[in-house]
Design an enzyme around this catalytic site. Structure first.
Site, PDB file in Angstrom:
ATOM      1  N   ASN A  96       0.839  -1.202   0.000  1.00 59.84           N
ATOM      2  CA  ASN A  96       0.000   0.000   0.000  1.00 59.84           C
ATOM      3  C   ASN A  96       0.870   1.246   0.000  1.00 59.84           C
ATOM      4  O   ASN A  96       1.967   1.259   0.559  1.00 59.84           O
ATOM      5  CB  ASN A  96      -0.977  -0.023   1.192  1.00 59.84           C
ATOM      6  N   PHE A 120      -1.639   8.105   4.466  1.00 66.65           N
ATOM      7  CA  PHE A 120      -2.462   8.680   5.556  1.00 66.65           C
ATOM      8  C   PHE A 120      -3.749   9.324   5.032  1.00 66.65           C
ATOM      9  O   PHE A 120      -4.082  10.468   5.369  1.00 66.65           O
ATOM     10  CB  PHE A 120      -1.678   9.719   6.367  1.00 66.65           C
ATOM     11  N   SER A 154       5.587   5.056   8.662  1.00 58.78           N
ATOM     12  CA  SER A 154       4.940   4.826   7.369  1.00 58.78           C
ATOM     13  C   SER A 154       5.916   5.224   6.271  1.00 58.78           C
ATOM     14  O   SER A 154       6.553   6.275   6.344  1.00 58.78           O
ATOM     15  CB  SER A 154       3.672   5.669   7.249  1.00 58.78           C
ATOM     16  N   ASN A 211       5.022   6.018   3.351  1.00 55.66           N
ATOM     17  CA  ASN A 211       4.272   6.724   2.308  1.00 55.66           C
ATOM     18  C   ASN A 211       4.082   8.213   2.562  1.00 55.66           C
ATOM     19  O   ASN A 211       3.318   8.866   1.857  1.00 55.66           O
ATOM     20  CB  ASN A 211       2.914   6.042   2.104  1.00 55.66           C
ATOM     21  N   THR A 212       4.742   8.746   3.595  1.00 57.35           N
ATOM     22  CA  THR A 212       4.748  10.198   3.826  1.00 57.35           C
ATOM     23  C   THR A 212       6.207  10.611   3.758  1.00 57.35           C
ATOM     24  O   THR A 212       7.026  10.122   4.549  1.00 57.35           O
ATOM     25  CB  THR A 212       4.139  10.537   5.207  1.00 57.35           C
ATOM     26  N   LYS A 262       5.732   3.414  16.981  1.00 53.10           N
ATOM     27  CA  LYS A 262       5.678   2.354  15.957  1.00 53.10           C
ATOM     28  C   LYS A 262       6.822   2.551  14.976  1.00 53.10           C
ATOM     29  O   LYS A 262       6.940   3.607  14.361  1.00 53.10           O
ATOM     30  CB  LYS A 262       4.333   2.386  15.238  1.00 53.10           C
ATOM     31  N   ASN A 318       5.955  -1.546  11.264  1.00 49.67           N
ATOM     32  CA  ASN A 318       5.166  -1.082  10.131  1.00 49.67           C
ATOM     33  C   ASN A 318       5.577  -1.885   8.883  1.00 49.67           C
ATOM     34  O   ASN A 318       6.362  -2.838   8.984  1.00 49.67           O
ATOM     35  CB  ASN A 318       5.413   0.426   9.930  1.00 49.67           C
TER      36      ASN A 318
HETATM   37  C1  FMN Z   1      -3.766  -1.065   3.621  1.00 48.25           C
HETATM   38  C2  FMN Z   1      -2.904  -0.812   4.820  1.00 48.25           C
HETATM   39  C3  FMN Z   1      -2.947   0.425   5.455  1.00 48.25           C
HETATM   40  C4  FMN Z   1      -2.145   0.669   6.575  1.00 48.25           C
HETATM   41  N1  FMN Z   1      -2.227   1.885   7.204  1.00 48.25           N
HETATM   42  C5  FMN Z   1      -1.488   2.106   8.322  1.00 48.25           C
HETATM   43  C6  FMN Z   1      -1.610   3.318   9.039  1.00 48.25           C
HETATM   44  O1  FMN Z   1      -2.404   4.195   8.697  1.00 48.25           O
HETATM   45  N2  FMN Z   1      -0.832   3.481  10.145  1.00 48.25           N
HETATM   46  C7  FMN Z   1       0.048   2.532  10.593  1.00 48.25           C
HETATM   47  O2  FMN Z   1       0.711   2.734  11.614  1.00 48.25           O
HETATM   48  N3  FMN Z   1       0.150   1.346   9.937  1.00 48.25           N
HETATM   49  C8  FMN Z   1      -0.586   1.118   8.831  1.00 48.25           C
HETATM   50  N4  FMN Z   1      -0.491  -0.077   8.189  1.00 48.25           N
HETATM   51  C9  FMN Z   1       0.488  -1.084   8.679  1.00 48.25           C
HETATM   52  C10 FMN Z   1      -0.162  -2.114   9.604  1.00 48.25           C
HETATM   53  O3  FMN Z   1      -0.640  -1.507  10.775  1.00 48.25           O
HETATM   54  C11 FMN Z   1       0.851  -3.195   9.992  1.00 48.25           C
HETATM   55  O4  FMN Z   1       1.917  -2.601  10.709  1.00 48.25           O
HETATM   56  C12 FMN Z   1       1.426  -3.913   8.770  1.00 48.25           C
HETATM   57  O5  FMN Z   1       0.437  -4.108   7.794  1.00 48.25           O
HETATM   58  C13 FMN Z   1       2.016  -5.280   9.147  1.00 48.25           C
HETATM   59  O6  FMN Z   1       1.015  -6.140   9.649  1.00 48.25           O
HETATM   60  P1  FMN Z   1       0.298  -7.292   8.743  1.00 48.25           P
HETATM   61  O7  FMN Z   1       1.416  -8.027   8.043  1.00 48.25           O
HETATM   62  O8  FMN Z   1      -0.462  -8.111   9.684  1.00 48.25           O
HETATM   63  O9  FMN Z   1      -0.557  -6.559   7.764  1.00 48.25           O
HETATM   64  C14 FMN Z   1      -1.284  -0.338   7.063  1.00 48.25           C
HETATM   65  C15 FMN Z   1      -1.267  -1.584   6.431  1.00 48.25           C
HETATM   66  C16 FMN Z   1      -2.054  -1.830   5.333  1.00 48.25           C
HETATM   67  C17 FMN Z   1      -2.026  -3.181   4.674  1.00 48.25           C
END
Ligand code: FMN
Length: 346
Positions: A106, A110, A169, A171-172, A207, A236
């Site tokens: 992704n 934000f 993140s 992406n910022t 995080k 993350n």
């Molecule tokens: C579509 C998507 C959006 C995410 N948005 C955020 C976010 O806004 N803030 C954040 O701290 N992590 C965000 N994450 C990261 C997740 O919180 C997590 O740290 C990461 O996906 C690893 O866990 P997983 O393998 O179980 O998905 C996002 C992940 C995905 C897939």
């Protein structure tokens, strides 16, 4: 039931599928009963959890479905990332699903409706048995990222069981620079003194990203100890791609989550547990898709775990299944409680 739902949602692009899931969760008239077991209950940072499995940040960005997530069995939910002002995020398409790799990429950036909308949703909270964390981040065009965090923390603390400072993140632009020693110290110092001045006492988590070198994680541990930060969330998404992944993933920019992140996030979790030995709380996240995976992170030192991607691939019954499996694993190893298993694999 989950299979039908998942197959239906796969007909849509990932972001639309996500929005439909939020609507379904919000308006579902009934929920299956939650699996509960005494051995899964635990206390972390003075908060009580019925189980250690939480929904990771990014799923409930605007705090719309945390009540429903508790009803399908999550032990806690981390809402956000929320920013001060509403933000569209990056151009679409910006979420990519790779079923064969059980992975998601992704680059949302934000996207959220801003803090005012977020707090009015949280005011409708009725799941006080299940802790809610609030994950905060700066607006992309903010003149001063640190000011955004301080402003947000001061606004959310009354609504949050814990606050997460998201500096990871990908992406910022420039956000991850905050993980550098000097920048991070400045952020923590300013934030902690602002909260202390107002006598605000809330568990604070940071995080972090999984893409730094070992020294950088040791620097983080020193700072977290120095300023008595409650804990770290590891991790993350990653910007790196393993060679074993399909070509399509290699070519899509953004943060990678799901199965391919599991071992990488575990390595850092283990490193941090060895460095901290219980002095800070660790929340393990990245690639969990079963009770066994969750248990592995707990044995490497995580007091709590979170997931996101596997929920998108497997659907809501995953959480009850995972909790049942976790209770069996604890029993098999001769523990009476999940707390006894924390760090037992180190
Ligand atoms: C579509 C998507 C959006 C995410 N948005 C955020 C976010 O806004 N803030 C954040 O701290 N992590 C965000 N994450 C990261 C997740 O919180 C997590 O740290 C990461 O996906 C690893 O866990 P997983 O393998 O179980 O998905 C996002 C992940 C995905 C897939």
């Amino acid at each position: 039931m989950d299979k039908i739902l998942i197959n239906l949602l796969r007909q849509f692009n990932p972001e639309t599928a996500h929005n439909i899931s939020l609507k379904l969760l919000k308006y579902a008239p009934v929920f299956p009963s939650v699996y509960k077991h005494k051995s899964l209950e635990l206390k972390v940072a003075d908060l009580s959890f019925i189980n250690p499995i939480g929904m990771a940040a990014g799923f409930d960005k605007n705090a719309e479905v945390f009540n429903s997530l508790a009803k399908i069995g999550f032990g806690f939910t981390e809402c956000g990332t929320v920013t001060l002002h509403p933000q569209y995020g990056n151009p679409k398409p910006r979420v990519f699903r790779y079923i064969e790799d059980q992975a998601i990429v992704n680059r949302l950036g934000f996207n959220n409706k801003g803090i005012n909308n977020f707090l009015s949703n949280l005011a409708k909270r009725n799941n006080f048995g299940s802790p809610v964390g609030i994950n905060i981040g700066p607006n992309k065009d903010s003149k001063n990222f640190i000011d955004d965090y301080v402003n947000l923390a001061n606004q959310v603390h009354d609504y949050a069981d814990y606050i997460t400072i998201n500096i990871s993140s990908p992406n910022t632009e420039n956000l991850r620079n905050l993980q550098n020693k000097n920048e991070l110290e400045e952020l923590i110092k300013v934030l902690v003194s602002s909260l202390n001045d107002k006598k605000i006492q809330k568990p604070i988590f940071i995080k972090i990203n999984p893409d730094e070198n070992k020294e950088s994680y040791k620097d983080i541990v020193n700072l977290v100890n120095k300023y008595s930060i409650t804990g770290l969330i590891i991790s993350n998404t990653t910007i790196h791609r393993g060679n074993d992944l399909s070509n399509k993933i290699q070519n899509e920019s953004g943060g990678l989550s799901g199965k391919p992140l599991f071992s990488k996030a575990n390595e850092i979790l283990e490193l941090l547990y060895r460095e901290t030995q219980g002095s800070v709380v660790l929340i393990g996240v990245g690639g969990i898709s079963s009770g066994y995976d969750a248990y592995q992170k707990i044995k490497l030192g995580a007091s709590l775990v979170q997931l996101y991607s596997a929920f998108a691939f497997q659907g809501p019954n995953l959480i009850n299944r995972m909790n049942k499996e976790l209770a069996q694993l604890i029993k098999k190893d001769g523990f009476n409680s999940i707390s006894e298993a924390i760090g037992s694999g180190i």
